[in-house]
Design a protein around this motif. Structure first.
Motif, PDB file in Angstrom:
ATOM      1  N   ARG A  60       0.846  -1.193   0.000  1.00 26.37           N
ATOM      2  CA  ARG A  60       0.000   0.000   0.000  1.00 26.37           C
ATOM      3  C   ARG A  60       0.883   1.245   0.000  1.00 26.37           C
ATOM      4  O   ARG A  60       1.979   1.238   0.565  1.00 26.37           O
ATOM      5  CB  ARG A  60      -0.892   0.001   1.242  1.00 26.37           C
ATOM      6  N   ASP A  61       0.413   2.308  -0.631  1.00 23.92           N
ATOM      7  CA  ASP A  61       1.110   3.587  -0.555  1.00 23.92           C
ATOM      8  C   ASP A  61       0.934   4.168   0.842  1.00 23.92           C
ATOM      9  O   ASP A  61      -0.196   4.367   1.303  1.00 23.92           O
ATOM     10  CB  ASP A  61       0.548   4.558  -1.600  1.00 23.92           C
ATOM     11  N   THR A  64      -1.152   7.448   1.284  1.00 17.64           N
ATOM     12  CA  THR A  64      -2.604   7.247   1.183  1.00 17.64           C
ATOM     13  C   THR A  64      -3.159   6.734   2.508  1.00 17.64           C
ATOM     14  O   THR A  64      -4.225   7.169   2.969  1.00 17.64           O
ATOM     15  CB  THR A  64      -2.933   6.267   0.058  1.00 17.64           C
ATOM     16  N   LEU A  65      -2.433   5.815   3.127  1.00 20.56           N
ATOM     17  CA  LEU A  65      -2.869   5.266   4.406  1.00 20.56           C
ATOM     18  C   LEU A  65      -2.845   6.330   5.493  1.00 20.56           C
ATOM     19  O   LEU A  65      -3.761   6.415   6.321  1.00 20.56           O
ATOM     20  CB  LEU A  65      -1.978   4.087   4.796  1.00 20.56           C
ATOM     21  N   HIS A  67      -3.290   9.509   5.115  1.00 16.98           N
ATOM     22  CA  HIS A  67      -4.433  10.398   4.895  1.00 16.98           C
ATOM     23  C   HIS A  67      -5.717   9.773   5.417  1.00 16.98           C
ATOM     24  O   HIS A  67      -6.525  10.441   6.061  1.00 16.98           O
ATOM     25  CB  HIS A  67      -4.561  10.689   3.400  1.00 16.98           C
ATOM     26  N   ARG A  68      -5.902   8.486   5.169  1.00  9.97           N
ATOM     27  CA  ARG A  68      -7.111   7.808   5.650  1.00  9.97           C
ATOM     28  C   ARG A  68      -7.137   7.785   7.183  1.00  9.97           C
ATOM     29  O   ARG A  68      -8.181   8.025   7.796  1.00  9.97           O
ATOM     30  CB  ARG A  68      -7.158   6.382   5.102  1.00  9.97           C
ATOM     31  N   THR A  91       4.450  16.936   2.394  1.00  9.95           N
ATOM     32  CA  THR A  91       3.290  16.187   1.904  1.00  9.95           C
ATOM     33  C   THR A  91       2.675  15.361   3.015  1.00  9.95           C
ATOM     34  O   THR A  91       1.446  15.318   3.175  1.00  9.95           O
ATOM     35  CB  THR A  91       3.694  15.277   0.730  1.00  9.95           C
ATOM     36  N   LEU A  95      -1.142  15.867   4.485  1.00 10.98           N
ATOM     37  CA  LEU A  95      -2.144  14.797   4.419  1.00 10.98           C
ATOM     38  C   LEU A  95      -2.684  14.414   5.783  1.00 10.98           C
ATOM     39  O   LEU A  95      -3.540  13.532   5.890  1.00 10.98           O
ATOM     40  CB  LEU A  95      -1.551  13.570   3.718  1.00 10.98           C
TER      41      LEU A  95
END
Length: 233
Positions: A60-61, A64-65, A67-68, A91, A95
């Protein structure tokens, strides 16, 4: 009351073991994961207080995780990564991460950062978990903003820290220096940019006019001021 739970998401067994040992010696509970899939499955039943997340995950990136987690979890999120570029740190903070630690690091530094984040999360004794202001209700126990019609909009832990800072000091100037002292993190361009992003997102969620915000005012060269009456429950 049980000890705070810290999850460690890193595909390197040595890093998980090192951090787990240091944190448990410091009095924390820990859970370690090598894959994002395993970590996300555990979140269905576990409620961590702090999540340590490596960005270079095999399935997984990591951004992205992060941010979630920032949007959906009440946990503080600390990135641990070998990516040392300024843009990666900026970044990550934009996020929703609360802190960014660059590998290699000393375990004692991570323990200190975890403790610092938990201290920042703890509300003052005088404040509750719910604040009402100008037709809005901020629920810090579930990280949502509720409007006058009952519609709820989630906010991240990082955004919640800034919102709480404003709501605890309404109609008072909050300087950048005070924000840095209260929220932690290294002063500088990356911190200022992260604060700008969080405040912009809060204004959007509060349906503010970006050209003339009604509640969160920018005092150029000085800081910010929250113009609203606040009551805590």
């Amino acid at each position: 009351m049980s000890a705070p739970l810290v999850t460690i998401l890193d595909d390197e067994p040595s890093v998980r073991a090192m951090l787990g040992e240091a944190l448990e010696e410091a009095g924390f509970r820990t859970m370690g994961f090598a894959r994002a899939r395993e970590f996300e499955a555990a979140l269905r039943s576990a409620a961590p207080d702090v999540c340590l997340v490596d960005l270079s995950l095999p399935d997984r990136d990591g951004l992205t995780l992060v941010h979630r987690l920032a949007l959906e979890s009440g946990a503080a999120v600390i990135i641990i990564s070998g990516r040392a570029q300024v843009q990666d740190r900026v970044t990550g903070l934009e996020l929703g991460a609360d802190d960014y630690i660059i590998k290699p690091f000393e375990p004692a530094e991570v323990v200190a950062r975890v403790r610092a984040r938990l201290r920042k999360r703890a509300p003052p004794e005088a404040a509750g978990d719910t604040a009402r202001f100008e037709g809005w209700t901020a629920h810090f126990d579930r990280y949502t903003l509720e409007d006058a019609e009952g519609k709820e909009t989630p906010f991240s832990h990082a955004e919640g820290e800034v919102l709480r800072l404003f709501l605890e000091s309404p109609r008072r100037l909050i300087s950048r220096a005070h924000m840095q002292e209260a929220l932690g993190g290294a002063a500088g361009e990356s911190f200022d940019r992260a604060m700008d992003v969080r405040i912009s997102r809060l204004r959007t969620k509060l349906r503010e006019d970006p050209r003339n915000p009604r509640l969160i005012k920018t005092i150029y060269g000085a800081g910010y001021i929250f113009l609203g009456d606040v009551s805590w429950e």
